[in-house]
Motif scaffolding. Structure first.
Motif, PDB file in Angstrom:
ATOM      1  N   ILE A 115       0.828  -1.210   0.000  1.00  0.00           N
ATOM      2  CA  ILE A 115       0.000   0.000   0.000  1.00  0.00           C
ATOM      3  C   ILE A 115       0.861   1.257   0.000  1.00  0.00           C
ATOM      4  O   ILE A 115       0.643   2.182  -0.793  1.00  0.00           O
ATOM      5  CB  ILE A 115      -0.943   0.004   1.229  1.00  0.00           C
ATOM      6  CG1 ILE A 115      -1.938  -1.153   1.127  1.00  0.00           C
ATOM      7  CG2 ILE A 115      -1.680   1.335   1.327  1.00  0.00           C
ATOM      8  CD1 ILE A 115      -2.763  -1.349   2.380  1.00  0.00           C
ATOM      9  N   LEU A 116       1.854   1.286   0.900  1.00  0.00           N
ATOM     10  CA  LEU A 116       2.738   2.461   0.979  1.00  0.00           C
ATOM     11  C   LEU A 116       3.525   2.648  -0.317  1.00  0.00           C
ATOM     12  O   LEU A 116       3.687   3.773  -0.803  1.00  0.00           O
ATOM     13  CB  LEU A 116       3.700   2.315   2.156  1.00  0.00           C
ATOM     14  CG  LEU A 116       3.104   2.506   3.562  1.00  0.00           C
ATOM     15  CD1 LEU A 116       4.137   2.168   4.625  1.00  0.00           C
ATOM     16  CD2 LEU A 116       2.614   3.940   3.733  1.00  0.00           C
ATOM     17  N   ALA A 124       1.228   4.029  -3.024  1.00  0.00           N
ATOM     18  CA  ALA A 124       0.830   5.409  -2.732  1.00  0.00           C
ATOM     19  C   ALA A 124       1.993   6.373  -2.979  1.00  0.00           C
ATOM     20  O   ALA A 124       1.841   7.397  -3.671  1.00  0.00           O
ATOM     21  CB  ALA A 124       0.347   5.521  -1.289  1.00  0.00           C
ATOM     22  N   ALA A 178       2.918   6.426  -6.662  1.00  0.00           N
ATOM     23  CA  ALA A 178       1.949   7.197  -7.447  1.00  0.00           C
ATOM     24  C   ALA A 178       2.205   8.698  -7.324  1.00  0.00           C
ATOM     25  O   ALA A 178       2.116   9.439  -8.315  1.00  0.00           O
ATOM     26  CB  ALA A 178       0.530   6.869  -6.987  1.00  0.00           C
ATOM     27  N   VAL A 179       2.540   9.137  -6.114  1.00  0.00           N
ATOM     28  CA  VAL A 179       2.847  10.561  -5.900  1.00  0.00           C
ATOM     29  C   VAL A 179       4.064  10.968  -6.729  1.00  0.00           C
ATOM     30  O   VAL A 179       4.058  12.000  -7.408  1.00  0.00           O
ATOM     31  CB  VAL A 179       3.098  10.843  -4.402  1.00  0.00           C
ATOM     32  CG1 VAL A 179       3.653  12.253  -4.216  1.00  0.00           C
ATOM     33  CG2 VAL A 179       1.807  10.672  -3.610  1.00  0.00           C
TER      34      VAL A 179
END
Length: 237
Positions: free
Chosen positions: A60-61, A64, A67-68
């Motif tokens: 998940i991290l 995320a 993606a940033v």
């Protein structure tokens, strides 16, 4: 054989191009149905890979943060712009049909998470399933592209082999510098992270979403960093 996945992918593109040069007209309904079936198969494969994670928080991290980073650098937009610029430059060339087919095919088959993830899987685990699946997809896509862009698509098989083959060979050398326990964690979590990206590719093919998958690719690097940090922390305590 480490390179078999990359080689078969290139062969698949070649076969698709040759078939496309023979089949001038393919019904749109057939194209749509086949692409949907492929998209569903890719989603299932991605789900299987995603479930391999032993610490889903890392996945998940990684996605995320990746993606940033991808959005900040607008990776997919830059790749799209480069492709558009190249095609405009080539368009005025007398050999435009062949050149355009080559460039478009190269961008379609090389750019994307599936090639990178599949090549890493080939090199690290000796597992070519992702590239085998990509080969099936690319064969059909090459067939469709050839009906509109011509035989130039055939030449895109060369960069496909070189690109995926180089990543696979590089991946084999990683084990020489990384402890086995850390390598096992790398394989597990990178496979799971890549699986989520592959689900996104499948959803895009089916037409459910329009996720910019190229913008998620930094997540692979983030996964490696997070796994290394956790491994280092556990080693000292």
């Amino acid at each position: 054989m480490i390179l078999i996945g990359a080689l078969l992918n290139g062969i698949g593109v070649s076969i698709g191009t040759l078939l496309g040069s023979l089949l001038r007209r393919i019904p749109d309904s057939m194209k749509h149905t086949v692409m949907n079936v492929m998209g569903l198969a890719i989603i299932v494969m991605g789900v299987q890979m995603g479930f391999k994670s032993e610490n889903f928080l890392i996945v998940i991290l990684s996605l995320a943060i990746g993606a940033v980073i991808g959005e900040l650098f607008a990776l997919e937009d830059k790749l799209t712009n480069i492709g558009g610029w190249l095609e405009k430059k080539i368009g005025s060339n007398k050999e435009g049909s062949i050149s355009q087919g080559f460039i478009t095919g190269t961008l379609v088959f090389v750019v994307g998470a599936m090639g990178i993830i599949g090549a890493l899987d080939s090199g690290i685990r000796g597992n070519h399933d992702v590239l085998y699946t990509k080969t099936i997809i690319d064969t059909f896509v090459a067939l469709i592209l050839t009906t509109t862009l011509g035989i130039g698509v055939l030449f895109s098989a060369i960069p496909v082999i070189l690109y995926e083959g180089s990543i696979a060979i590089f991946a084999t050398q990683i084990e020489r510098f990384i402890p086995q326990a850390l390598m096992n964690s790398f394989i597990t979590e990178i496979t799971a992270t890549g699986g989520i990206m592959i689900i996104a590719i499948g959803l895009n093919l089916v037409g459910i979403t329009k996720i910019k998958v190229a913008n998620l690719l930094p997540g692979i690097v983030v996964t490696a960093l997070l796994v290394s940090i956790i491994y280092g922390f556990k080693s000292h305590f």
